[in-house]
Motif scaffolding. Structure first.
Motif, PDB file in Angstrom:
ATOM      1  N   THR A   1      -3.645   3.645   8.750  1.00 41.56           N
ATOM      2  CA  THR A   1      -3.884   2.489   7.872  1.00 41.56           C
ATOM      3  C   THR A   1      -3.459   1.205   8.583  1.00 41.56           C
ATOM      4  OG1 THR A   1      -3.589   3.849   5.901  1.00 41.56           O
ATOM      5  CG2 THR A   1      -3.300   1.467   5.634  1.00 41.56           C
ATOM      6  N   ALA A   2      -2.337   1.279   9.295  1.00 39.73           N
ATOM      7  CA  ALA A   2      -1.856   0.098  10.030  1.00 39.73           C
ATOM      8  C   ALA A   2      -2.856  -0.317  11.104  1.00 39.73           C
ATOM      9  CB  ALA A   2      -0.487   0.400  10.657  1.00 39.73           C
TER      10      ALA A   2
ATOM     11  N   VAL B   1      -0.031   6.558   7.437  1.00 39.67           N
ATOM     12  CA  VAL B   1       0.543   5.209   7.494  1.00 39.67           C
ATOM     13  C   VAL B   1       0.089   4.512   8.784  1.00 39.67           C
ATOM     14  CG1 VAL B   1       2.686   3.862   7.620  1.00 39.67           C
ATOM     15  CG2 VAL B   1       2.524   5.825   6.057  1.00 39.67           C
TER      16      VAL B   1
ATOM     17  N   ILE C   1       0.865  -1.181   0.000  1.00 42.15           N
ATOM     18  CA  ILE C   1       0.000   0.000   0.000  1.00 42.15           C
ATOM     19  C   ILE C   1       0.909   1.241   0.000  1.00 42.15           C
ATOM     20  CG2 ILE C   1      -1.995   1.113   1.051  1.00 42.15           C
ATOM     21  CD1 ILE C   1      -2.471  -1.871   0.511  1.00 42.15           C
ATOM     22  N   SER C   2       0.811   1.994  -1.060  1.00 43.58           N
ATOM     23  CA  SER C   2       1.650   3.180  -1.245  1.00 43.58           C
ATOM     24  C   SER C   2       0.818   4.405  -0.894  1.00 43.58           C
ATOM     25  CB  SER C   2       2.119   3.225  -2.706  1.00 43.58           C
ATOM     26  OG  SER C   2       3.020   4.286  -2.910  1.00 43.58           O
ATOM     27  N   ILE C   3       1.151   5.039   0.229  1.00 41.68           N
ATOM     28  CA  ILE C   3       0.257   6.028   0.827  1.00 41.68           C
ATOM     29  C   ILE C   3       0.735   7.471   0.608  1.00 41.68           C
ATOM     30  CG2 ILE C   3      -0.716   6.818   3.024  1.00 41.68           C
ATOM     31  CD1 ILE C   3      -0.382   3.839   3.979  1.00 41.68           C
TER      32      ILE C   3
ATOM     33  N   ILE D   1       6.028  -2.794   7.672  1.00 45.46           N
ATOM     34  CA  ILE D   1       6.298  -1.397   7.310  1.00 45.46           C
ATOM     35  C   ILE D   1       7.761  -1.314   6.887  1.00 45.46           C
ATOM     36  CG2 ILE D   1       6.359   1.007   8.075  1.00 45.46           C
ATOM     37  CD1 ILE D   1       4.211   0.328  10.136  1.00 45.46           C
TER      38      ILE D   1
ATOM     39  N   VAL E   1      -0.309  -6.750   4.553  1.00 41.65           N
ATOM     40  CA  VAL E   1      -0.144  -5.458   3.888  1.00 41.65           C
ATOM     41  C   VAL E   1       1.251  -4.917   4.195  1.00 41.65           C
ATOM     42  CG1 VAL E   1      -2.587  -4.853   3.797  1.00 41.65           C
ATOM     43  CG2 VAL E   1      -1.248  -4.204   5.808  1.00 41.65           C
TER      44      VAL E   1
ATOM     45  N   LEU F   1       3.359  -1.527   4.119  1.00 46.30           N
ATOM     46  CA  LEU F   1       3.037  -0.108   4.070  1.00 46.30           C
ATOM     47  C   LEU F   1       4.261   0.735   3.725  1.00 46.30           C
ATOM     48  CD1 LEU F   1       0.710   0.184   7.203  1.00 46.30           C
ATOM     49  CD2 LEU F   1       0.134  -0.482   4.856  1.00 46.30           C
ATOM     50  N   THR F   2       4.040   1.690   2.811  1.00 44.58           N
ATOM     51  CA  THR F   2       5.057   2.674   2.441  1.00 44.58           C
ATOM     52  C   THR F   2       4.360   4.024   2.313  1.00 44.58           C
ATOM     53  OG1 THR F   2       4.705   2.394   0.056  1.00 44.58           O
ATOM     54  CG2 THR F   2       6.360   0.966   1.079  1.00 44.58           C
TER      55      THR F   2
ATOM     56  N   ILE G   1       1.017  -7.070   9.187  1.00 39.67           N
ATOM     57  CA  ILE G   1       1.490  -5.750   8.755  1.00 39.67           C
ATOM     58  C   ILE G   1       3.008  -5.729   8.670  1.00 39.67           C
ATOM     59  CG2 ILE G   1       1.546  -3.287   9.342  1.00 39.67           C
ATOM     60  CD1 ILE G   1      -0.971  -4.022  11.212  1.00 39.67           C
TER      61      ILE G   1
ATOM     62  N   SER H   1      -6.768   6.808   6.952  1.00 47.26           N
ATOM     63  CA  SER H   1      -6.611   5.379   6.671  1.00 47.26           C
ATOM     64  C   SER H   1      -7.046   5.036   5.246  1.00 47.26           C
ATOM     65  CB  SER H   1      -7.455   4.565   7.656  1.00 47.26           C
ATOM     66  OG  SER H   1      -7.521   3.214   7.229  1.00 47.26           O
TER      67      SER H   1
END
Ligand code: ZN
Length: 182
Positions: free
Chosen positions: A140-141, A137, A6-8, A153, A126, A128-129, A151, A107
């Motif tokens: 979302t986590a 971030v 997931i690119s946030i 990261i 997932v 996360l970035t 998760i 999120s």
């Protein structure tokens, strides 16, 4: 294990010097790392989701209107991805494993069909970035945790305004959400 990266919010408004709500230098410093992480995940066969803030101008009902200056406004350049990540998206946006997801809240899960899309693909983890480590971030986590996802990261591919805020969020994700900090 099936993963989605997931690119946030790695957009002009959050990253560039001229961005409307920019984290500036710390966010710019991860531009190569976030690109590399995304490209590697794509090459591994992961699902790639660009979860990006979408706001409307003068939206008095949005809680962020009272917290932050206007940012990531619909139709503006501020919503474009920053740096090499923009090239990745331009090159791969038509691919079946690459998805753009407009989000309204911090999120990526809030008010979106992200959870449905991940479950359709049997995603259980997932990755996360993006930015900011302690806002979008982290939120979302937390939602990923509540929905039962594992998760990860990528520490070198997330950033916040200050090192203190960045480290707080990574520590919280690790110790309270059981995230694997890479
Ligand atoms: Zn926002």
């Amino acid at each position: 294990m099936t993963k989605a990266l997931i690119s946030i919010d790695y957009t002009i408004d959050f990253v560039a010097d001229e961005g409307k709500l920019t984290a500036g230098a710390p966010a710019q410093a991860i531009s190569q790392a976030i690109y590399d992480a995304t490209q590697q995940a794509f090459d591994r066969g992961d699902y790639i989701v660009f979860a990006v803030d979408l706001h409307e101008a003068d939206d008095a009902f949005h809680p962020e209107s009272h917290l932050f200056p206007p940012h990531n406004i619909k139709g503006t350049r501020g919503r474009h991805l920053y740096g090499p990540l923009a090239d990745f998206y331009a090159q791969h946006q038509e691919h079946a494993r690459v998805c753009w997801l407009d989000k309204r809240h911090y999120s990526a899960f809030s008010g979106t069909d992200l959870d449905i899309r991940l479950r359709e693909r049997r995603v259980d983890t997932v990755v996360l970035t993006g930015v900011l480590t302690d806002i979008c971030v982290l939120h979302t986590a937390i939602d990923a945790y509540n929905l039962g996802y594992k998760i990860e990261i990528i520490a070198s591919a997330v950033a916040s305004l200050t090192e203190e805020r960045h480290q707080f969020a990574l520590r919280h994700a690790e110790q309270v959400l059981g995230a694997d900090i890479r």
